[in-house]
Motif scaffolding. Structure first.
Motif, short mmCIF file in Angstrom:
data_model
loop_
_atom_site.label_atom_id
_atom_site.label_comp_id
_atom_site.label_asym_id
_atom_site.label_seq_id
_atom_site.Cartn_x
_atom_site.Cartn_y
_atom_site.Cartn_z
N ALA A 73 -5.53 13.56 -54.04
CA ALA A 73 -5.95 12.83 -52.84
C ALA A 73 -6.04 11.33 -53.14
O ALA A 73 -6.76 10.93 -54.05
CB ALA A 73 -7.30 13.35 -52.36
N PRO A 74 -5.33 10.50 -52.36
CA PRO A 74 -5.37 9.05 -52.62
C PRO A 74 -6.69 8.41 -52.21
O PRO A 74 -7.15 7.48 -52.85
CB PRO A 74 -4.20 8.50 -51.80
CG PRO A 74 -3.88 9.54 -50.80
CD PRO A 74 -4.37 10.85 -51.33
N ARG A 75 -7.29 8.89 -51.11
CA ARG A 75 -8.57 8.37 -50.60
C ARG A 75 -8.63 6.84 -50.60
O ARG A 75 -9.48 6.24 -51.23
CB ARG A 75 -9.72 8.95 -51.40
CG ARG A 75 -9.90 10.43 -51.15
CD ARG A 75 -11.28 10.91 -51.54
NE ARG A 75 -11.51 12.23 -51.05
CZ ARG A 75 -11.22 13.35 -51.73
NH1 ARG A 75 -10.71 13.28 -52.93
NH2 ARG A 75 -11.47 14.52 -51.19
N THR A 76 -7.73 6.25 -49.83
CA THR A 76 -7.69 4.79 -49.72
C THR A 76 -8.70 4.28 -48.71
O THR A 76 -8.97 3.08 -48.67
CB THR A 76 -6.29 4.32 -49.28
OG1 THR A 76 -6.04 4.81 -47.96
CG2 THR A 76 -5.22 4.79 -50.24
N VAL A 79 -6.27 6.13 -43.05
CA VAL A 79 -5.44 7.32 -42.87
C VAL A 79 -3.96 6.99 -43.03
O VAL A 79 -3.20 7.76 -43.61
CB VAL A 79 -5.73 8.04 -41.54
CG1 VAL A 79 -5.24 7.24 -40.34
CG2 VAL A 79 -5.14 9.44 -41.55
N GLU A 81 -2.52 4.71 -44.91
CA GLU A 81 -2.22 4.53 -46.33
C GLU A 81 -2.26 5.87 -47.07
O GLU A 81 -1.44 6.13 -47.95
CB GLU A 81 -3.19 3.53 -46.97
CG GLU A 81 -3.11 2.14 -46.37
CD GLU A 81 -1.70 1.57 -46.36
OE1 GLU A 81 -0.99 1.64 -47.39
OE2 GLU A 81 -1.27 1.05 -45.31
N ASP A 82 -3.23 6.72 -46.72
CA ASP A 82 -3.30 8.05 -47.33
C ASP A 82 -2.03 8.85 -47.02
O ASP A 82 -1.44 9.47 -47.92
CB ASP A 82 -4.52 8.83 -46.82
CG ASP A 82 -5.83 8.35 -47.43
OD1 ASP A 82 -5.80 7.53 -48.37
OD2 ASP A 82 -6.89 8.80 -46.95
N ILE A 86 0.70 10.31 -49.75
CA ILE A 86 0.93 11.75 -49.85
C ILE A 86 2.38 12.09 -49.54
O ILE A 86 3.03 12.85 -50.28
CB ILE A 86 -0.04 12.53 -48.94
CG1 ILE A 86 -1.49 12.32 -49.41
CG2 ILE A 86 0.31 14.01 -48.92
CD1 ILE A 86 -2.54 12.71 -48.38
N ALA A 135 -6.93 14.47 -45.49
CA ALA A 135 -6.91 13.06 -45.09
C ALA A 135 -7.21 12.93 -43.60
O ALA A 135 -7.93 12.01 -43.18
CB ALA A 135 -5.57 12.42 -45.43
#
Length: 192
Positions: A73-76, A79, A81-82, A86, A135
């Motif tokens: 999970a990038p968790r930037t 949404v 950007e995530d 992904i 996300a």
């Protein structure tokens, strides 16, 4: 003329895996044979059959070799950007295996199930869809998207568009293309 050197271990395995993808590109899954891979890799069939009992086992190992680890999970905090991060994993995977993973799934069997299906599902398809859903849920909690848009159905849309485009030969799979899927398909679906 220099005599050929005998390849072993990692060098031979890399040549065999490269030959698998070259054969998949050239003849497809159904017409790929162990003999064709051996010829492409410039090795004997016996070298293949000592390690792999079938073409499915060989293709499965070749995919495991090139598929990236399942994404995290990038968790930037955003949404868009995530989703870009992904779906970038899907793009990288298609490029790494020359698109063979999804072409094989299309051809693999009547039911679309088998060893290769399992490898692709566990290493890419399921993790990407789960991360996209996560996300969306987090974005809904932040008020960034409509709460009713945080569904598994919507999480499936991005990967489906990318894979479909690849399977129909819709052009190069660039970062700009992935960005267009996010901006022109996904964001309009989820915006409040």
């Amino acid at each position: 003329m220099t005599p050929a050197t005998r390849r072993r271990g990692g060098d031979l395995e890399a040549a065999i895996f490269d030959a698998v993808f070259a054969q998949l590109e050239r003849v497809g899954y159904r017409r790929l044979t162990m003999e064709g891979v051996a010829s492409e890799a410039r090795t004997g069939k016996a070298a293949l059959y000592r390690r792999w009992k079938s073409k499915d086992e060989l293709i499965g190992d070749a995919l495991k070799h090139v598929l990236p680890e399942p994404p995290t999970a990038p968790r930037t905090g955003a949404v868009r950007e995530d989703m870009l991060a992904i779906l970038g994993c899907t793009r990288e995977t298609l490029l790494a295996c020359r698109g063979a993973a999804f072409t094989i799934l299309k051809e693999e069997s009547e039911a679309g199930k088998g060893l290769v299906h399992d490898v692709v599902h566990e290493r890419l398809s399921r993790p990407v869809r789960e991360l996209l859903h996560q996300a969306l849920v987090e974005a809904a909690e932040r008020g960034e998207i409509r709460p009713e848009a945080a569904t598994r159905q919507i999480a499936n849309v991005g990967p489906a568009v990318i894979v479909y485009n690849h399977l129909i030969g819709g052009g190069p799979l660039t970062e700009a293309y992935v960005e267009s899927v996010v901006d022109e398909v996904l964001m309009p679906i989820v915006r409040p």
